[in-house]
Design a protein around this motif. Structure first.
Motif, PDB file in Angstrom:
ATOM      1  N   GLN A 132      -8.467  -7.465   4.044  1.00 23.37           N
ATOM      2  CA  GLN A 132      -8.319  -7.235   2.598  1.00 23.37           C
ATOM      3  C   GLN A 132      -8.813  -5.830   2.265  1.00 23.37           C
ATOM      4  OE1 GLN A 132     -11.020  -8.479  -0.770  1.00 23.37           O
ATOM      5  NE2 GLN A 132      -9.455 -10.079  -0.999  1.00 23.37           N
ATOM      6  N   LEU A 133      -7.958  -5.074   1.584  1.00 22.84           N
ATOM      7  CA  LEU A 133      -8.319  -3.739   1.120  1.00 22.84           C
ATOM      8  C   LEU A 133      -8.255  -3.698  -0.391  1.00 22.84           C
ATOM      9  CD1 LEU A 133      -6.302  -1.410   3.558  1.00 22.84           C
ATOM     10  CD2 LEU A 133      -8.622  -2.296   3.822  1.00 22.84           C
ATOM     11  N   VAL A 134      -9.221  -3.024  -0.984  1.00 17.39           N
ATOM     12  CA  VAL A 134      -9.164  -2.682  -2.408  1.00 17.39           C
ATOM     13  C   VAL A 134      -9.019  -1.175  -2.479  1.00 17.39           C
ATOM     14  CG1 VAL A 134     -10.363  -2.698  -4.619  1.00 17.39           C
ATOM     15  CG2 VAL A 134     -10.581  -4.662  -3.069  1.00 17.39           C
ATOM     16  N   VAL A 135      -7.955  -0.716  -3.150  1.00 14.39           N
ATOM     17  CA  VAL A 135      -7.688   0.717  -3.247  1.00 14.39           C
ATOM     18  C   VAL A 135      -7.621   1.137  -4.711  1.00 14.39           C
ATOM     19  CG1 VAL A 135      -6.426   0.717  -1.060  1.00 14.39           C
ATOM     20  CG2 VAL A 135      -5.170   0.447  -3.217  1.00 14.39           C
ATOM     21  N   ARG A 136      -7.862   2.425  -4.936  1.00 11.77           N
ATOM     22  CA  ARG A 136      -7.695   2.985  -6.279  1.00 11.77           C
ATOM     23  C   ARG A 136      -6.383   3.753  -6.312  1.00 11.77           C
ATOM     24  NH1 ARG A 136     -12.504   6.149  -7.702  1.00 11.77           N
ATOM     25  NH2 ARG A 136     -13.273   4.296  -8.796  1.00 11.77           N
ATOM     26  N   ARG A 137      -5.573   3.437  -7.323  1.00 12.78           N
ATOM     27  CA  ARG A 137      -4.268   4.078  -7.480  1.00 12.78           C
ATOM     28  C   ARG A 137      -4.033   4.355  -8.964  1.00 12.78           C
ATOM     29  NH1 ARG A 137       0.237   0.212  -5.840  1.00 12.78           N
ATOM     30  NH2 ARG A 137      -0.706   0.501  -3.766  1.00 12.78           N
ATOM     31  N   ASP A 138      -3.883   5.632  -9.288  1.00 10.27           N
ATOM     32  CA  ASP A 138      -3.627   6.034 -10.684  1.00 10.27           C
ATOM     33  C   ASP A 138      -4.678   5.466 -11.632  1.00 10.27           C
ATOM     34  OD1 ASP A 138      -1.303   7.378  -9.859  1.00 10.27           O
ATOM     35  OD2 ASP A 138      -0.095   5.547 -10.054  1.00 10.27           O
TER      36      ASP A 138
ATOM     37  N   LEU B 233       0.835  -1.199   0.000  1.00 17.91           N
ATOM     38  CA  LEU B 233       0.000   0.000   0.000  1.00 17.91           C
ATOM     39  C   LEU B 233       0.870   1.249   0.000  1.00 17.91           C
ATOM     40  CD1 LEU B 233      -2.716  -1.230   2.497  1.00 17.91           C
ATOM     41  CD2 LEU B 233      -3.064  -0.723   0.076  1.00 17.91           C
ATOM     42  N   GLN B 234       0.326   2.348  -0.564  1.00 20.71           N
ATOM     43  CA  GLN B 234       1.106   3.567  -0.724  1.00 20.71           C
ATOM     44  C   GLN B 234       0.322   4.790  -0.250  1.00 20.71           C
ATOM     45  OE1 GLN B 234       2.457   3.971  -4.784  1.00 20.71           O
ATOM     46  NE2 GLN B 234       3.206   1.859  -4.898  1.00 20.71           N
ATOM     47  N   ILE B 235       1.061   5.825   0.109  1.00 22.98           N
ATOM     48  CA  ILE B 235       0.446   7.101   0.467  1.00 22.98           C
ATOM     49  C   ILE B 235      -0.327   7.633  -0.746  1.00 22.98           C
ATOM     50  CG2 ILE B 235       0.921   9.517   1.055  1.00 22.98           C
ATOM     51  CD1 ILE B 235       3.347   8.524   2.643  1.00 22.98           C
TER      52      ILE B 235
END
Length: 420
Positions: free
Chosen positions: A400-406, A365-367
């Motif tokens: 479990q996480l689903v994230v939006r990135r770019d 995971l990222q900032i």
């Protein structure tokens, strides 16, 4: 004739009723401070609990419903939005500087007078409200819901205030109509100094030390217990972690987090209590030599385990334990993620920071990642408090996480790991 006499009697009674109502309203108009409307002795106000902070619905002047934090630690009513103050016609009479806990510079603010403040069946006329020039606290992002301001002393000084964390309800009672009985809980003496409630009936146990301490009861703090080691001469626990502890009026509050083997308040004992220890640059230097002596403060994570009644006029609090809360473990974040809420509804959650080598960091995971799903639940259905509670569950629990990135979706899975 009887009919006419009856009508005349009705008219007389109606005139008397109108006159009585007019006199009552006139008396209410003449009251400057907080008071209950229509001669009420008591009233109830619903609240929401976010990040262990009490958020209540209020109105200022002709405003729509606003959301204020109820804070025993604040002496002046504060509005954090200067643009809102202009819309409400709040007139500044002078400038002032506000200095609080944290490492930053004092904040510029306007002092406004002649405001009307309403909360349910409680009203305050000709109120002074401090309006901050800049919303440096960014409370809405930290709490996860819209926050417009903070208040406290004005309410607690006028009423006996009972906070029921089970029913999410405040009860305001005029002091002359409140009667204490042992069935309401344990009665502990407090003193009010510089508008804050101080309690001496607290003892902490750590590193084979037993030490009585003096604390401020602070409903505006989300933590359980904060201790100033310089003032208390209490050593840090053997195991601590460095952390940003929060944000105060003066900026970020940095320090350490550790565990105390036991904290006793009155007759009640709570074990393995999380405590925060601010750096001297964040706390000690901000306390004036003339400030009342204190060793720290008890915040919402501790107080929510009780039904709490504050009686400033008689100088005591009443604590009644809530059994299902009293036995809850004190837990810190086990993910390594710090989140901020964004958007008009503050239901868009972004990763603000990540602890190096934490489970979240190792999962990639990222900032700046935007949370979309937490354990298959859409984040729009979750409060920020609920997300954080997910990260404070049993060590080893899979998340479990689903994230939006770019513009793309990324799935990250990790096991929670206790760091303190």
């Amino acid at each position: 004739m009887k009919s006419i006499a009856y009508c005349l009697l009705c008219c007389v009674l109606l005139v008397q009723s109108i006159s009585t109502l007019a006199i009552t309203l006139k008396k209410e108009e003449d009251i400057h401070g907080f008071h209950l409307l229509h001669g009420r002795k008591t009233t109830r106000i619903p609240f929401e609990l976010h990040s262990n902070l009490i958020v209540v619905p209020v109105k200022i002047n002709a405003s729509d419903t606003l959301r204020f934090i109820l804070d025993t630690g604040v002496s002046s009513m504060m509005l954090t939005n200067s643009e809102l103050a202009q819309k409400l016609g709040m007139k500044s009479v002078r400038k002032m500087a506000i200095e609080g806990i944290g490492g930053g510079q004092p904040i510029s603010a306007d002092v406004t007078i002649g405001n009307t403040f309403v909360m349910g069946q409680m009203r305050g006329l000709k109120q002074t409200i401090v309006v901050m020039d800049d919303n440096v606290l960014r409370l809405s992002e930290l709490v996860g819901t819209q926050i417009h301001g903070i208040f406290g002393y004005e309410l607690f000084s006028k009423f006996v205030v009972t906070i029921d964390f089970q029913t999410s309800e405040l009860t305001l009672t005029t002091p002359q109509h409140y009667k204490y009985s042992p069935k309401k809980g344990s009665k502990l003496p407090i003193t009010i100094e510089r508008s804050k409630p101080y309690l001496d009936a607290v003892t902490v146990f750590s590193n084979n030390q037993e030490m009585p301490i003096r604390v401020v009861l602070d409903t505006g703090a989300g933590h359980a217990l904060m201790l100033n080691t310089a003032a208390s001469h209490l050593q840090l626990p053997q195991k601590v972690i460095k952390a940003q502890l929060g944000v105060g009026l003066g900026g970020e509050i940095n320090g350490h987090i550790g565990r105390l083997s036991k904290v006793r308040i009155g007759q009640y004992e709570l074990n393995d209590v999380l405590a925060t220890f601010p750096d001297s640059s964040s706390l000690g230097m901000k306390l004036s030599p003339n400030s009342p002596q204190r060793h720290g403060n008890l915040g919402g994570e501790f107080l929510r385990r009780f039904k709490v009644t504050f009686n400033y006029e008689e100088g005591y609090i009443v604590l009644k334990p809530v059994r299902r809360f009293l036995n809850e473990k004190f837990e810190h974040d086990m993910s390594g993620i710090d989140i901020r809420a964004k958007g008009n509804d503050f239901r868009h959650y972004f990763i603000e920071s990540i602890t190096e080598n934490s489970p979240a960091h190792q999962a990639g995971l990222q900032i700046g990642d935007q949370l979309m799903l937490v354990n298959h639940e859409p984040v729009q259905t979750l409060t920020l408090s609920e997300i954080y509670r997910t990260f404070q569950q049993k060590e080893g629990k899979e998340v479990q996480l689903v994230v939006r990135r770019d513009g793309r979706l990324v799935v990250a899975e990790f096991a929670l790991k206790r760091v303190i």
